[in-house]
Scaffold this motif. Structure first.
Motif, PDB file in Angstrom:
ATOM      1  N   LYS A   3      -4.464  -5.827  -0.307  1.00  0.00           N
ATOM      2  CA  LYS A   3      -5.613  -5.018  -0.725  1.00  0.00           C
ATOM      3  C   LYS A   3      -5.862  -3.830   0.198  1.00  0.00           C
ATOM      4  O   LYS A   3      -6.687  -2.982  -0.117  1.00  0.00           O
ATOM      5  CB  LYS A   3      -6.866  -5.886  -0.776  1.00  0.00           C
ATOM      6  N   VAL A   4      -5.194  -3.774   1.346  1.00  0.00           N
ATOM      7  CA  VAL A   4      -5.439  -2.686   2.291  1.00  0.00           C
ATOM      8  C   VAL A   4      -4.126  -1.959   2.563  1.00  0.00           C
ATOM      9  O   VAL A   4      -3.040  -2.555   2.510  1.00  0.00           O
ATOM     10  CB  VAL A   4      -6.028  -3.223   3.616  1.00  0.00           C
ATOM     11  N   PRO A   5      -4.167  -0.678   2.876  1.00  0.00           N
ATOM     12  CA  PRO A   5      -2.948   0.015   3.292  1.00  0.00           C
ATOM     13  C   PRO A   5      -2.496  -0.502   4.650  1.00  0.00           C
ATOM     14  O   PRO A   5      -3.317  -0.823   5.508  1.00  0.00           O
ATOM     15  CB  PRO A   5      -3.387   1.482   3.363  1.00  0.00           C
ATOM     16  N   ARG A   6      -1.175  -0.584   4.868  1.00  0.00           N
ATOM     17  CA  ARG A   6      -0.667  -1.077   6.135  1.00  0.00           C
ATOM     18  C   ARG A   6       0.735  -0.537   6.360  1.00  0.00           C
ATOM     19  O   ARG A   6       1.387  -0.044   5.431  1.00  0.00           O
ATOM     20  CB  ARG A   6      -0.639  -2.603   6.205  1.00  0.00           C
ATOM     21  N   ILE A   7       1.170  -0.624   7.592  1.00  0.00           N
ATOM     22  CA  ILE A   7       2.507  -0.177   7.988  1.00  0.00           C
ATOM     23  C   ILE A   7       3.247  -1.370   8.567  1.00  0.00           C
ATOM     24  O   ILE A   7       2.781  -1.994   9.525  1.00  0.00           O
ATOM     25  CB  ILE A   7       2.429   0.959   9.014  1.00  0.00           C
TER      26      ILE A   7
ATOM     27  N   LEU B 130       3.123   0.627   3.315  1.00  0.00           N
ATOM     28  CA  LEU B 130       2.887  -0.173   2.117  1.00  0.00           C
ATOM     29  C   LEU B 130       1.494   0.156   1.587  1.00  0.00           C
ATOM     30  O   LEU B 130       0.490  -0.141   2.242  1.00  0.00           O
ATOM     31  CB  LEU B 130       2.983  -1.667   2.441  1.00  0.00           C
ATOM     32  N   PRO B 131       1.391   0.803   0.435  1.00  0.00           N
ATOM     33  CA  PRO B 131       0.069   1.166  -0.098  1.00  0.00           C
ATOM     34  C   PRO B 131      -0.665  -0.073  -0.603  1.00  0.00           C
ATOM     35  O   PRO B 131      -0.055  -1.110  -0.859  1.00  0.00           O
ATOM     36  CB  PRO B 131       0.413   2.122  -1.252  1.00  0.00           C
ATOM     37  N   PRO B 132      -1.976   0.016  -0.760  1.00  0.00           N
ATOM     38  CA  PRO B 132      -2.722  -1.141  -1.282  1.00  0.00           C
ATOM     39  C   PRO B 132      -2.339  -1.436  -2.722  1.00  0.00           C
ATOM     40  O   PRO B 132      -2.133  -0.525  -3.530  1.00  0.00           O
ATOM     41  CB  PRO B 132      -4.183  -0.698  -1.163  1.00  0.00           C
ATOM     42  N   MET B 133      -2.219  -2.723  -3.035  1.00  0.00           N
ATOM     43  CA  MET B 133      -1.854  -3.149  -4.382  1.00  0.00           C
ATOM     44  C   MET B 133      -3.113  -3.253  -5.239  1.00  0.00           C
ATOM     45  O   MET B 133      -4.092  -3.869  -4.826  1.00  0.00           O
ATOM     46  CB  MET B 133      -1.162  -4.516  -4.321  1.00  0.00           C
TER      47      MET B 133
ATOM     48  N   PRO C  66      -7.110   3.195  14.758  1.00  0.00           N
ATOM     49  CA  PRO C  66      -7.485   3.101  13.334  1.00  0.00           C
ATOM     50  C   PRO C  66      -6.972   1.867  12.621  1.00  0.00           C
ATOM     51  O   PRO C  66      -7.297   1.675  11.457  1.00  0.00           O
ATOM     52  CB  PRO C  66      -6.881   4.376  12.739  1.00  0.00           C
ATOM     53  N   TYR C  67      -6.173   1.049  13.243  1.00  0.00           N
ATOM     54  CA  TYR C  67      -5.597  -0.092  12.551  1.00  0.00           C
ATOM     55  C   TYR C  67      -5.745  -1.347  13.396  1.00  0.00           C
ATOM     56  O   TYR C  67      -6.062  -1.293  14.581  1.00  0.00           O
ATOM     57  CB  TYR C  67      -4.119   0.158  12.224  1.00  0.00           C
ATOM     58  N   THR C  68      -5.486  -2.495  12.756  1.00  0.00           N
ATOM     59  CA  THR C  68      -5.502  -3.796  13.424  1.00  0.00           C
ATOM     60  C   THR C  68      -4.107  -4.392  13.332  1.00  0.00           C
ATOM     61  O   THR C  68      -3.479  -4.349  12.264  1.00  0.00           O
ATOM     62  CB  THR C  68      -6.518  -4.741  12.761  1.00  0.00           C
TER      63      THR C  68
ATOM     64  N   ALA D 186      -2.486  -2.837  10.023  1.00  0.00           N
ATOM     65  CA  ALA D 186      -3.308  -2.870   8.802  1.00  0.00           C
ATOM     66  C   ALA D 186      -4.580  -2.051   9.001  1.00  0.00           C
ATOM     67  O   ALA D 186      -5.264  -2.178  10.014  1.00  0.00           O
ATOM     68  CB  ALA D 186      -3.659  -4.316   8.438  1.00  0.00           C
ATOM     69  N   PHE D 187      -4.886  -1.218   8.017  1.00  0.00           N
ATOM     70  CA  PHE D 187      -6.090  -0.381   8.054  1.00  0.00           C
ATOM     71  C   PHE D 187      -7.215  -1.147   7.364  1.00  0.00           C
ATOM     72  O   PHE D 187      -7.478  -0.975   6.174  1.00  0.00           O
ATOM     73  CB  PHE D 187      -5.818   0.970   7.384  1.00  0.00           C
ATOM     74  N   MET D 188      -7.868  -2.010   8.138  1.00  0.00           N
ATOM     75  CA  MET D 188      -8.873  -2.910   7.597  1.00  0.00           C
ATOM     76  C   MET D 188     -10.197  -2.172   7.380  1.00  0.00           C
ATOM     77  O   MET D 188     -10.548  -1.278   8.160  1.00  0.00           O
ATOM     78  CB  MET D 188      -9.097  -4.084   8.559  1.00  0.00           C
TER      79      MET D 188
END
Length: 682
Positions: free
Chosen positions: A515-519, A490-493, A554-556, A671-673
């Motif tokens: 607001k952040v890219p996430r899977i 899911l790309p950042p909106m 790299p993600y949370t 989430a790539f915070m």
């Protein structure tokens, strides 16, 4: 504006201020225009003396007796007030030396670099390929304090130099150090400390130790129970005193300490430079006027010991060799050596650099010097602007002609230009070209290529940890069996998009992560444990909570308050509870999904496939180009990652309907915070 061919060198010592004004004289040497030795009312090392008050009195005397305004000024700071460190550099290209030196400075200087003013000098020996660097530094607080005091008396130096460097520059110039110069030890015995400089062809080395004239005076104070000023006077007049023998006997322990420190310094240097051949010692500083000091050092060190008796390449302006002025300068040369070296640096005749003047102060001084030129530049610009304005006006009237009508040739040229432009517009050659994103897409495919492998590793560890805690219902089957793993990137909106304008949270963003890219990860499993809901709560959900944020990942992991749904045969759907510390709390929906991204699958358990094929994460790329070859490479990487997952958590193709006690669907977001804390912690 100060002259660059005339420089004042000012040494602010603990017993006196020594200053010398030198003018460049070409190959024959330099001319000494003025010099001054202003003794302090009290030596700064006298107990109870306010050093700043004494210095202000002496600086006032200097500025009242001599004009310092029309020359460059270089001042010194004592060796013990700064740092001199030396290191050998690894063999690197010349352009990389500054970066290597900065790294060495960070290791050698005992303060953060932002708190010091520092400079460096590289040394190369004629017979060695190694590069050695000398790093010289002083704290900003100390140098700014000294500059503020000098500014109160109208003294604005261009150079701030450590005393041992100035002494080296003085002797290197005056004695013309070169490749054939024998190894020389320069000893400057000051009031509170001694600077020892070792000079060999192509390099130098510095050490400062706390023995000086003050220790000699203290010895007399302790031996004869005198006040400090009387002991200082007795020391200076010791040679002519009727108690000379007792005086020198009292100072003998300090002689011994001085010789031992010199020997230790020489020994340490020779341990680092085993080929060094040190043959002579040259003494400077007024303490070397003590009778017997040279003879004692010669006996202890077994080498020739000299002291400065005159400046060979400096002559008093307007004097002749042997006259009264020349003799007076020669008598003061032992004391003026440091100031002499400072003045030489201001004239550009120094052998090594090491200017510790704050860059901000130098920049202000440069702008101040350039201000008078700004008015002249503005006048020239105004004149040039007038010429540029007159030229087009003159051309305009020339083209119009005397009757105000342009010649026919000009109209024909304008018409041809308009016709050519119309044809170019029609052909489309003037329109902006469409960007080609294929290359960017190919490169972008490589970004984040290890993320899916990391996600697969998370699932393997999660299932492995749960299987280890499960009860062995049937020895041949694990506690959990993977059915399906679905990942959706899911790309950042962007701000102002549909997600934010609606004011609510979508099924793919129940935690307001738009607001952040996430899977988004949805894992479906089955279990054979007797208490399926309790088992999921204690294993899978607990693992997510404990591993939400980890270093080098790299993600949370983010998830709702109840990220897992357990469906037991014949019972209603029951969401598992999250353990404390995991994810961010959000009320659960009352029914399936309910707009919160919770997937409920009450369908019967199906037989799993022979091999688990993932739905790999796909990162959206700019443009709309065909990059199938690169995508195929990315899919291959995903398959390799899943091979490892199948090894850690193998699919069980023989699970029967009767063995299943619950179907599990667990949802979380990787989430790539952005980094918000020290060290990059999300």
């Amino acid at each position: 504006m100060p002259s660059s061919s005339v420089c004042w060198g000012i040494e602010i010592g603990a017993s006196a201020i020594k200053a010398i004004k030198v003018e460049s004289g070409g190959d024959e040497g330099v001319k000494v225009l003025e010099y001054a030795v202003i003794q302090h009312p009290k030596v700064l090392s006298t107990p109870g003396v306010d050093a700043n008050d004494v210095l202000r009195v002496s600086l006032g005397a200097l500025t009242s007796q001599h004009d310092l305004s029309k020359a460059t000024i270089a001042v010194s700071v004592p060796g013990h007030a700064g740092f001199a460190r030396f290191a050998k550099l690894p063999p690197v290209e010349a352009k990389k030396v500054p970066d290597i030196v900065k790294f060495e400075a960070m290791q050698q200087v005992p303060f953060p670099l932002e708190q010091v003013e520092w400079d460096y000098q590289t040394f190369v020996s004629p017979d060695s390929p190694e590069i050695e660097v000398g790093i010289f530094a002083i704290t900003k607080e100390r140098v700014n304090e000294r500059l503020a005091m000098l500014a109160d008396f109208g003294i604005n130096p261009t150079y701030v130099v450590l005393s041992p460097l100035a002494v080296y520059n003085a002797l290197a110039y005056d004695l013309q150090f070169g490749p054939e110069t024998p190894g020389t030890i320069i000893v400057d015995v000051g009031t509170t400390s001694t600077d020892l400089v070792i000079a060999t062809p192509g390099r130098m080395w510095v050490r400062t130790f706390p023995i000086g004239g003050h220790q000699f005076t203290e010895a007399l104070v302790n031996q004869f129970q005198l006040s400090y000023p009387k002991a200082e006077k007795l020391k200076r007049e010791a040679e002519d005193s009727k108690h000379a023998r007792q005086v020198f006997q009292a100072m003998r322990p300090v002689f011994t300490d001085l010789a031992q420190d010199i020997q230790r310094s020489i020994g340490y240097y020779q341990s680092l430079n085993k080929d060094a051949n040190l043959t002579r010692l040259i003494g400077v500083g007024s303490t070397f006027n003590l009778p017997g000091l040279r003879k004692y050092l010669k006996q202890q060190l077994s080498m020739d010991v000299y002291r400065i008796e005159e400046f060979r390449r400096a002559s008093m302006d307007g004097s002749k060799p042997g006259d009264e002025k020349s003799q007076a300068l020669n008598s003061a040369s032992l004391t003026l050596c440091t100031a002499y070296g400072l003045a030489l640096q201001g004239l550009g005749l120094n052998a090594i650099s090491g200017n510790l003047m704050p860059t901000s102060v130098l920049r202000k001084a440069m702008w101040k010097d350039k201000v008078p030129w700004f008015g002249l530049a503005a006048g020239v610009a105004l004149l040039a602007g007038g010429v540029m304005f007159i030229g087009p006006v003159k051309d305009y009237f020339t083209v119009k002609g005397p009757d105000g009508v342009a010649p026919p040739i000009i109209a024909q040229a304008v018409s041809a230009a308009q016709r050519n432009k119309a044809e170019a517009d029609q052909a489309g050659v003037t329109a902006q070209g469409e960007p080609d994103y294929r290359a960017a897409n190919m490169v972008a495919l490589l970004e984040g290529k290890g993320v899916y492998r990391s996600l697969a590793d998370d699932v393997a560890r999660m299932v492995e940890a749960a299987n280890a805690k499960g009860e062995k219902v049937t020895p041949a089957t694990p506690a959990l069996t993977l059915k399906k793993l679905t990942t959706t990137y899911l790309p950042p909106m962007p701000e102002g998009g549909d997600l934010f304008s609606s004011g609510g949270l979508s099924a793919d963003d129940p935690l307001n992560l738009a607001k952040v890219p996430r899977i988004k990860c949805v894992l479906e499993l089955s279990t054979n444990q007797p208490e399926a809901r309790r088992f999921v709560d204690a294993t899978l959900v607990a693992w997510l909570a404990a591993n939400a944020s980890r270093p080098n990942v790299p993600y949370t992991l983010k998830f709702v308050e109840r990220p897992a749904t357990v469906t037991e045969p014949g019972r209603a759907d029951q969401p598992a509870r999250a353990t404390p510390g995991g994810g961010e709390a959000l009320p659960m929906p009352t029914r399936e999904g309910a707009g919160r991204g919770i997937v409920v699958n009450p369908s019967p358990v199906e037989q799993p496939p022979e091999r688990f094929v993932p739905d790999p994460t796909r990162f959206r790329l700019v443009g709309d180009s065909d990059v199938s070859a690169a995508e195929q490479a990315a899919i291959s990487n995903d398959v390799v990652a899943m091979e490892e997952l199948n090894k850690a958590a193998p699919l069980n193709a023989t699970v029967t309907q009767d063995a299943v006690t619950g179907n599990i669907t667990i949802t979380w977001w990787a989430a790539f915070m952005p980094a918000t804390g020290e060290g990059g912690a999300p």
